[in-house]
Design a protein around this motif. Structure first.
Motif, mmCIF file in Angstrom:
data_model
loop_
_atom_site.group_PDB
_atom_site.id
_atom_site.type_symbol
_atom_site.label_atom_id
_atom_site.label_comp_id
_atom_site.label_asym_id
_atom_site.label_seq_id
_atom_site.Cartn_x
_atom_site.Cartn_y
_atom_site.Cartn_z
ATOM 1 N N UNK A 1 0.853 -1.205 0.000
ATOM 2 C CA UNK A 1 0.000 0.000 0.000
ATOM 3 C C UNK A 1 0.884 1.248 0.000
ATOM 4 N N UNK A 2 1.917 1.210 0.843
ATOM 5 C CA UNK A 2 2.838 2.353 0.897
ATOM 6 C C UNK A 2 3.546 2.531 -0.448
ATOM 7 N N UNK A 3 3.977 1.413 -1.041
ATOM 8 C CA UNK A 3 4.667 1.481 -2.337
ATOM 9 C C UNK A 3 3.748 2.108 -3.387
ATOM 10 N N UNK A 4 2.489 1.661 -3.392
ATOM 11 C CA UNK A 4 1.552 2.186 -4.393
ATOM 12 C C UNK A 4 1.411 3.711 -4.228
ATOM 13 N N UNK A 5 1.181 4.143 -2.995
ATOM 14 C CA UNK A 5 1.030 5.591 -2.753
ATOM 15 C C UNK A 5 2.281 6.354 -3.181
ATOM 16 N N UNK A 6 3.422 5.862 -2.747
ATOM 17 C CA UNK A 6 4.664 6.588 -3.019
ATOM 18 C C UNK A 6 5.027 6.571 -4.496
ATOM 19 N N UNK A 7 4.785 5.436 -5.141
ATOM 20 C CA UNK A 7 5.128 5.345 -6.568
ATOM 21 C C UNK A 7 4.242 6.289 -7.383
ATOM 22 N N UNK A 8 2.938 6.270 -7.069
ATOM 23 C CA UNK A 8 2.014 7.154 -7.789
ATOM 24 C C UNK A 8 2.411 8.615 -7.576
ATOM 25 N N UNK A 9 2.654 8.967 -6.311
ATOM 26 C CA UNK A 9 2.998 10.355 -6.000
ATOM 27 C C UNK A 9 4.320 10.767 -6.646
ATOM 28 N N UNK A 10 5.269 9.846 -6.653
ATOM 29 C CA UNK A 10 6.577 10.187 -7.232
ATOM 30 C C UNK A 10 6.487 10.357 -8.745
ATOM 31 N N UNK A 11 5.599 9.608 -9.374
ATOM 32 C CA UNK A 11 5.410 9.801 -10.819
ATOM 33 C C UNK A 11 4.862 11.201 -11.103
ATOM 34 N N UNK A 12 4.102 11.737 -10.141
ATOM 35 C CA UNK A 12 3.468 13.040 -10.352
ATOM 36 C C UNK A 12 4.260 14.171 -9.695
ATOM 37 N N UNK A 13 5.502 13.920 -9.326
ATOM 38 C CA UNK A 13 6.244 14.923 -8.549
ATOM 39 C C UNK A 13 6.399 16.226 -9.332
ATOM 40 N N UNK A 14 6.266 17.315 -8.617
ATOM 41 C CA UNK A 14 6.492 18.630 -9.213
ATOM 42 C C UNK A 14 7.255 19.531 -8.223
ATOM 43 N N UNK A 15 6.647 19.680 -7.029
ATOM 44 C CA UNK A 15 7.120 20.699 -6.090
ATOM 45 C C UNK A 15 8.576 20.540 -5.674
ATOM 46 N N UNK A 16 8.963 19.325 -5.304
ATOM 47 C CA UNK A 16 10.328 19.126 -4.798
ATOM 48 C C UNK A 16 11.353 19.465 -5.876
ATOM 49 N N UNK A 17 11.137 18.915 -7.060
ATOM 50 C CA UNK A 17 12.131 19.135 -8.116
ATOM 51 C C UNK A 17 12.120 20.591 -8.580
ATOM 52 N N UNK A 18 10.940 21.149 -8.711
ATOM 53 C CA UNK A 18 10.881 22.526 -9.213
ATOM 54 C C UNK A 18 11.591 23.487 -8.254
ATOM 55 N N UNK A 19 11.354 23.285 -6.958
ATOM 56 C CA UNK A 19 11.981 24.187 -5.979
ATOM 57 C C UNK A 19 13.481 23.940 -5.873
ATOM 58 N N UNK A 20 13.899 22.712 -6.098
ATOM 59 C CA UNK A 20 15.314 22.378 -5.916
ATOM 60 C C UNK A 20 16.154 22.667 -7.158
ATOM 61 N N UNK A 21 15.666 22.278 -8.324
ATOM 62 C CA UNK A 21 16.520 22.383 -9.521
ATOM 63 C C UNK A 21 15.837 23.020 -10.727
ATOM 64 N N UNK A 22 14.542 23.269 -10.646
ATOM 65 C CA UNK A 22 13.764 23.798 -11.777
ATOM 66 C C UNK A 22 13.857 22.898 -13.014
ATOM 67 N N UNK A 23 14.214 21.652 -12.806
ATOM 68 C CA UNK A 23 14.309 20.728 -13.947
ATOM 69 C C UNK A 23 15.720 20.599 -14.494
ATOM 70 N N UNK A 24 16.656 21.406 -13.995
ATOM 71 C CA UNK A 24 18.021 21.408 -14.515
ATOM 72 C C UNK A 24 18.962 20.629 -13.619
ATOM 73 N N UNK A 25 20.271 20.690 -13.857
ATOM 74 C CA UNK A 25 20.889 21.416 -14.961
ATOM 75 C C UNK A 25 20.599 20.743 -16.309
ATOM 76 N N UNK A 26 20.535 21.562 -17.332
ATOM 77 C CA UNK A 26 20.056 21.069 -18.630
ATOM 78 C C UNK A 26 18.645 20.555 -18.459
ATOM 79 N N UNK A 27 18.405 19.325 -18.911
ATOM 80 C CA UNK A 27 17.094 18.695 -18.742
ATOM 81 C C UNK A 27 17.183 17.503 -17.795
ATOM 82 N N UNK A 28 18.213 17.497 -16.946
ATOM 83 C CA UNK A 28 18.501 16.281 -16.181
ATOM 84 C C UNK A 28 17.443 15.930 -15.140
ATOM 85 N N UNK A 29 16.677 16.889 -14.660
ATOM 86 C CA UNK A 29 15.601 16.561 -13.713
ATOM 87 C C UNK A 29 14.250 17.043 -14.238
ATOM 88 N N UNK A 30 14.155 17.113 -15.546
ATOM 89 C CA UNK A 30 12.935 17.629 -16.181
ATOM 90 C C UNK A 30 11.868 16.525 -16.242
#
Lengths: 291, 473
Positions: free
Chosen positions: A210-239
């Motif tokens: 159950x935890x895996x399902x929640x975390x996997x789904x949420x991680x596929x939809x991640x936005x906030x953490x990456x955007x605040x940390x790297x904005x998708x960069x450097x280059x497109x490495x976290x896009x």
């Protein structure tokens, strides 16, 4: 007649709720069939052209790959760590109760704030992480400046925020397990690893999944953490796909194209959820048999 | 039983119709665009003699970006209300979120805000969908605009920067006036005089010298008592804002272009051999003498590093250095000097600029009152007060730039006035106007990050040009 209609009136709230969910979704789907953008507010119907363009872009496949790497990496690490933490807390009950309270602190912080905190802490010259690592000769690490470093740092922040979630679920699972099989194993002199592998894990697996399902789904939809940390960069490495969709739809105002990205992501999440939930059902049945 | 079945069928039919209604209405409603725009300007409705009190009692809603220029405006709003009887309500957002907020608000088609701050580049994005009021008719109407506003007093290149025909590749200075210059920034080099003196350095006159200087400072400054100091602060985040200050200025001084224009066709030119060589050199400079964690650097970090004596030089907006240079603002205040920066081959000092402009929402229901506000905010009196008593520097008006009190205020900053006067006539927007500006420059910043990370400049820039050709051309 009135009596016969009553059941139908009872479903009205559910019907309205369903419409409230389906309306924006349907509208979004409808928009993807046009070339709707700020520069073309009265667009032409292009049918599936947006999807064709999405799938033929290298940037999409890069984003898809990064998204999967991130989701698998974050969910895997969080699961392993979360279960490990739950096992530790379960064994030592008094200390565990205190630690439990501390453990949920990251969950109380908005992920975007957590990412900003970590961004400051990972700053190479003034960040506390490099300051602490300096005595062992690792004070110059450029945490988010390299493609691999940026992805690993993003996953690490996700792990910091959400491992407690997995740990709490696993701990709840551990506390609900029947005690008699463990007592019998102890009487038989079974070692810890054997008990864990043969008893604890099979019975705990439904909770973990159950935890895996929640975390996997949420991680596929991640936005906030990456955007605040790297904005998708450097280059497109976290896009990841969500950031790509946001940039397309909001920043660059290619609305139809941006929504096409989110529809593709929705399909992926939906399929993954279906497979995992089906798997969960099987696991739950097996666990029930084991109990 | 029959009746029951019949009822169920009717109910299901009704339910289906209800469920389909929003979808059908969505189809019918189209895409949120409307056709209520007329060709005539609301400015034509203003007749009679000019009167500041014409809209007494009205309230204008403004969306503002957190900035020292904004602080100066807010501090003076009382004067506007006293002069006009118009109240101004405002929201202030930090720059990270400001443009997203403005974009979403304008694209919604609502008139939540009557006036707002924007850059000239935003005209290229907000102008074509019809979100911005053409201020030309308001400026030309003597009933709406007081004689003392004095259009000729603006630096002409600034006024032209907000004027565009809405056609991709068409030069600025033609077509509608979609915003008014209010405060601006020219991109120059600011440097720490202490470290320059101690290491016996002189400001760079060529790009090659600048790259060398950046490396020398990084290598030698820490040993000379400037602990942790690196050579040059330049922006590096994955954002359009990384391209337009120092990078675009030096790029333009080297005679390079973002696009070549043939009729209405734009061809990316970031991958010419000269552009590739320049980009490699820029990334090399950052690697050798730039900030650690460069890929997250915005103007805030660049500016504060200069102020904290962590950066020996800053190649960015003159204001970014100014805010650190004023007395008591930072550890480096009093030790920051200004220089026009390296010249290009042939001595070019072509400089890119940023203009904080003020615009009006085309959907505003209070256009007359909004115009009075814009007129006041870009007028001589307010801008002079803001420049002298606050930090609203880099005047958009010639009269303020020449004002003795303003010059007295700026004179104590070594090289500021000289630098401003050297570059002001050569400062203009060096980008090609086109609606995909933000996509193009954000992708360009990502490409720069990849080159900094070690990828080959040629293949990265060829990829960028190929990608942009499909979107822009």
């Amino acid at each position: 007649m009135r009596l016969a209609l009553r059941p139908y009136f009872l479903i009205v709230p559910a019907l309205l709720l369903t419409c409230g969910i389906l309306y924006p979704f349907g509208l979004g789907l409808y928009y993807t069939l046009f070339d709707f953008s700020a520069s073309k507010p009265q667009p032409d119907m292009v049918r599936f052209e947006n999807y064709r363009t999405v799938f033929t872009q290298d940037s999409f496949w890069n984003s898809a790959w990064v998204t999967v790497l991130y989701a698998v990496g974050a969910a895997a690490v969080e699961t392993v760590l979360g279960v490990a933490v739950a096992l530790l807390l379960h064994r030592s009950s008094r200390v565990g109760r205190v630690l439990e309270k501390i453990l949920i602190l990251p969950l109380m912080i908005a992920p975007v704030i957590a990412a900003i905190i970590w961004k400051l802490m990972l700053q190479p010259s003034v960040g506390v992480v490099n300051h602490l690592l300096r005595p062992v000769g690792l004070g110059g690490v450029q945490w988010t400046d390299t493609p691999t470093g940026a992805l690993l740092s993003s996953i690490a922040v996700d792990v910091w925020v959400y491992t407690p979630f997995v740990a709490i679920l696993a701990l709840a699972g551990l506390r609900s397990l029947p005690t008699s099989p463990f007592e019998a194993a102890a009487v038989d002199g079974a070692r810890w690893w054997y008990t864990f592998r043969r008893l604890t894990l099979p019975m705990l697996w439904p909770y973990v999944l159950v935890a895996v399902i929640f975390r996997f789904m949420d991680s596929l939809k991640v936005f906030d953490i990456i955007y605040a940390l790297t904005e998708g960069g450097p280059g497109d490495s976290t896009m990841v796909l969500q950031i790509r969709a946001y940039l397309e739809a909001i920043r660059f105002q290619r609305y139809s194209f941006g929504i096409s990205y989110t529809i593709v992501l929705w399909a992926v999440v939906y399929l993954a959820a279906m497979i995992l939930v089906r798997h969960l059902g099987k696991i739950q049945r097996k666990a029930a048999e084991a109990k | 039983m029959d009746t029951h079945a019949h009822d169920r069928r009717r109910f299901l039919a009704l339910g289906a119709a209800l469920a389909a209604a929003p979808v059908l209405s969505a189809c019918g409603a189209g895409f949120g665009g409307d056709d209520d725009r007329s060709d005539g300007s609301a400015a034509d409705d203003v007749t009679g003699s000019f009167d500041w009190k014409r809209e007494k009692g009205a309230t204008v809603k403004a969306l503002l970006n957190k900035h020292p220029y904004t602080d100066a405006l807010i501090a003076d709003l009382k004067a506007f209300t006293e002069q006009t009887g118009i109240k101004v309500e405002y929201d202030v957002f930090p720059e990270d979120n400001y443009f997203d907020k403005l974009t979403v608000d304008l694209s919604s088609g609502r008139a939540s805000y009557d006036v707002f701050m924007l850059g000239a580049y935003m005209v290229w994005q907000y102008g074509p969908p019809g979100w911005l009021e053409d201020l030309g008719p308001w400026m030309r109407n003597s009933s709406a605009t007081g004689a003392e506003w004095d259009q000729a007093d603006f630096f002409p290149n600034l006024l032209q920067a907000d004027q565009w025909s809405l056609k991709a590749g068409a030069p600025l200075g033609q077509g509608g006036q979609y915003a008014l210059p209010w405060g601006w920034e020219t991109n120059v080099v600011a440097y720490n005089t202490e470290v320059f003196k101690k290491l016996g350095l002189q400001p760079a006159e060529t790009f090659e010298e600048l790259r060398e200087l950046a490396g020398v400072i990084k290598d030698k400054a820490p040993g000379a008592g400037f602990d942790g100091m690196y050579g040059i602060a330049v922006r590096g985040s994955r954002s359009w804002a990384t391209i337009h200050p120092g990078f675009m200025t030096m790029y333009a001084r080297n005679g390079l272009h973002d696009f070549t224009v043939s009729g209405e066709k734009l061809t990316p030119a970031m991958n010419t051999p000269e552009a590739i060589a320049f980009t490699e050199d820029w990334a090399g400079m950052v690697k050798r003498g730039g900030p650690p964690s460069w890929t997250s650097y915005t103007w805030y970090q660049c500016s504060s590093d200069l102020g904290a004596k962590k950066a020996g030089m800053l190649f960015d907006a003159d204001t970014a250095a100014y805010f650190q240079a004023v007395e008591g603002a930072s550890p480096a205040s009093g030790k920051i000097a200004f220089h026009p920066g390296p010249k290009g081959p042939g001595g070019s000092l072509a400089t890119n600029m940023w203009i904080w402009s003020l615009g009006m929402n085309a959907k505003s229901r209070k256009k007359s009152a909004s115009w009075l506000f814009l007129q006041w905010a870009t007028g001589k009196e307010h801008l002079r007060r803001s420049a002298i008593t606050h930090n609203h520097i880099d005047p958009v008006r010639k009269s303020v730039a020449a004002d003795a009190a303003y010059k007295d205020k700026m004179r104590h900053l070594p090289g500021f006035i000289e630098t401003f006067e050297t570059v002001v006539d050569q400062t203009k927007i060096q980008f090609t106007p086109q609606a995909q500006f933000f996509d193009a420059t954000t992708s360009w910043a990502a490409a720069l990050q990849e080159i900094y990370g070690g990828k080959g400049a040629k293949s990265v820039l060829n990829g960028l040009a190929g990608d942009l050709a499909g979107k822009v051309g």
